[in-house]
Scaffold this motif. Structure first.
Motif, PDB file in Angstrom:
ATOM      1  N   PRO A 126       0.801  -1.224   0.000  1.00 19.81           N
ATOM      2  CA  PRO A 126       0.000   0.000   0.000  1.00 19.81           C
ATOM      3  C   PRO A 126       0.833   1.272   0.000  1.00 19.81           C
ATOM      4  CG  PRO A 126      -1.005  -1.615   1.448  1.00 19.81           C
ATOM      5  CD  PRO A 126       0.313  -2.187   1.018  1.00 19.81           C
ATOM      6  N   ASP A 127       1.960   1.291   0.730  1.00 15.94           N
ATOM      7  CA  ASP A 127       2.799   2.495   0.734  1.00 15.94           C
ATOM      8  C   ASP A 127       3.341   2.799  -0.655  1.00 15.94           C
ATOM      9  OD1 ASP A 127       2.413   2.939   3.418  1.00 15.94           O
ATOM     10  OD2 ASP A 127       4.331   2.072   4.043  1.00 15.94           O
ATOM     11  N   PHE A 128       3.652   1.756  -1.413  1.00 16.43           N
ATOM     12  CA  PHE A 128       4.153   1.948  -2.775  1.00 16.43           C
ATOM     13  C   PHE A 128       3.081   2.582  -3.656  1.00 16.43           C
ATOM     14  CE2 PHE A 128       4.376   0.035  -7.097  1.00 16.43           C
ATOM     15  CZ  PHE A 128       5.518   0.678  -7.540  1.00 16.43           C
ATOM     16  N   VAL A 129       1.867   2.063  -3.589  1.00 17.87           N
ATOM     17  CA  VAL A 129       0.777   2.615  -4.408  1.00 17.87           C
ATOM     18  C   VAL A 129       0.449   4.039  -3.967  1.00 17.87           C
ATOM     19  CG1 VAL A 129      -1.603   2.296  -5.189  1.00 17.87           C
ATOM     20  CG2 VAL A 129      -0.121   0.298  -4.848  1.00 17.87           C
ATOM     21  N   ALA A 130       0.433   4.280  -2.656  1.00 12.70           N
ATOM     22  CA  ALA A 130       0.201   5.646  -2.170  1.00 12.70           C
ATOM     23  C   ALA A 130       1.263   6.594  -2.692  1.00 12.70           C
ATOM     24  CB  ALA A 130       0.175   5.654  -0.641  1.00 12.70           C
ATOM     25  N   GLY A 131       2.516   6.129  -2.763  1.00 12.12           N
ATOM     26  CA  GLY A 131       3.581   6.956  -3.309  1.00 12.12           C
ATOM     27  C   GLY A 131       3.390   7.259  -4.783  1.00 12.12           C
ATOM     28  N   LEU A 157      -1.725  13.451  -6.916  1.00  9.39           N
ATOM     29  CA  LEU A 157      -2.994  13.163  -6.240  1.00  9.39           C
ATOM     30  C   LEU A 157      -2.810  13.210  -4.726  1.00  9.39           C
ATOM     31  CD1 LEU A 157      -4.138  10.128  -8.421  1.00  9.39           C
ATOM     32  CD2 LEU A 157      -4.736  12.540  -8.721  1.00  9.39           C
ATOM     33  N   VAL A 158      -3.898  13.507  -4.029  1.00  7.98           N
ATOM     34  CA  VAL A 158      -3.890  13.586  -2.569  1.00  7.98           C
ATOM     35  C   VAL A 158      -4.642  12.375  -2.019  1.00  7.98           C
ATOM     36  CG1 VAL A 158      -4.621  14.915  -0.559  1.00  7.98           C
ATOM     37  CG2 VAL A 158      -3.809  16.100  -2.627  1.00  7.98           C
ATOM     38  N   LEU A 159      -3.976  11.568  -1.204  1.00 10.53           N
ATOM     39  CA  LEU A 159      -4.612  10.390  -0.629  1.00 10.53           C
ATOM     40  C   LEU A 159      -5.619  10.814   0.430  1.00 10.53           C
ATOM     41  CD1 LEU A 159      -4.516   7.265  -0.747  1.00 10.53           C
ATOM     42  CD2 LEU A 159      -2.953   7.359   1.199  1.00 10.53           C
ATOM     43  N   GLU A 160      -6.859  10.359   0.283  1.00  9.00           N
ATOM     44  CA  GLU A 160      -7.930  10.693   1.227  1.00  9.00           C
ATOM     45  C   GLU A 160      -8.252   9.552   2.185  1.00  9.00           C
ATOM     46  OE1 GLU A 160     -10.885  13.909  -0.578  1.00  9.00           O
ATOM     47  OE2 GLU A 160     -11.096  11.972  -1.569  1.00  9.00           O
ATOM     48  N   ALA A 161      -8.078   8.315   1.742  1.00 13.23           N
ATOM     49  CA  ALA A 161      -8.423   7.185   2.602  1.00 13.23           C
ATOM     50  C   ALA A 161      -7.642   5.959   2.184  1.00 13.23           C
ATOM     51  CB  ALA A 161      -9.918   6.888   2.530  1.00 13.23           C
ATOM     52  N   ARG A 162      -7.321   5.145   3.197  1.00 11.04           N
ATOM     53  CA  ARG A 162      -6.624   3.880   2.968  1.00 11.04           C
ATOM     54  C   ARG A 162      -7.243   2.849   3.909  1.00 11.04           C
ATOM     55  NH1 ARG A 162      -0.226   2.956   3.381  1.00 11.04           N
ATOM     56  NH2 ARG A 162      -0.318   5.181   3.078  1.00 11.04           N
TER      57      ARG A 162
END
Length: 213
Positions: free
Chosen positions: A174-179, A186-191
């Motif tokens: 998940p950290d890789f995709v968020a990066g 893009l701004v991550l809103e939820a994980r």
């Protein structure tokens, strides 16, 4: 330009299993409140603000679900076989054959994009360009929702849905995709990372991001 081998292999595999896949996946949402919750949140946030692309739509089951939630949604998939099934099953909706890495869409044309287990067949080193393409077609304020299997490995699939196939699938951190989202602006809103449900073998992740504007 010669098409990358992984693209050809993925298309061939999903053409082969299209009918069986559609039958097997038809009622999956009924048994996954997590999936319904994330899709419902996505639909509520996007609302009536514009068109939504289900990118890597397969047989169209989530395209149909999002339409039932009130979204103006269409589907795109690499596999002509999958698109044929989707058109037959949901004749009131629009489905097109296309590649997520080179979408036939104008800049900023989508209020929302769904990439539901459709990043997983692209080698990780190629994902920055694919995510940048998803960001390109989002309008300012638009949302991107993705789901994928958690891990950090390549798996070769040789049999699926009763057929012999040959293609790769990647489990992703998940950290890789968020990066990747952040690098694309893009701004991550939820994980959300949840435990596996039968017959899943590994945790599953959902990431929701917004294009600033």
């Amino acid at each position: 330009m010669t098409e990358p081998a992984y693209v050809t292999e993925t298309r061939t595999a999903y053409d082969t299993v299209a009918e069986a896949y559609a039958e097997a996946a038809r009622d999956e949402l009924d048994s996954s409140p997590w999936d319904r919750a994330m899709l419902g949140t996505f639909a509520e946030l996007v609302g009536k603000t514009g068109s939504v692309g289900d990118l890597g739509c397969g047989p169209g089951r989530l395209t149909g679900h999002l339409a039932s939630l009130g979204l103006d949604v269409f589907g795109v998939d690499l596999s002509p076989g999958m698109v044929s099934v989707a058109r037959r099953t949901y004749p009131e909706l629009r489905f097109e054959v296309g590649s997520m890495s080179a979408l036939a869409l104008a800049d900023g044309s989508l209020a929302g994009a769904l990439a539901w287990y459709s990043l997983i067949h692209t080698p990780p080193e190629q994902l920055p360009g694919l995510v940048a393409e998803l960001a390109r077609v989002l309008a300012p304020g638009g949302r991107l929702l993705t789901a994928f299997q958690v891990g950090d490995e390549r798996r070769h699939v040789s049999r699926g849905y009763g057929h012999e196939v040959s293609f790769d699938a990647y489990r992703l951190p998940p950290d890789f995709v968020a990066g990747l989202f952040e690098a694309a602006g893009l701004v991550l809103e939820a994980r959300l990372v949840r435990a596996p449900q039968e017959p899943e073998q590994v945790p599953q992740a959902y990431l929701l991001a917004r294009k600033p504007g």
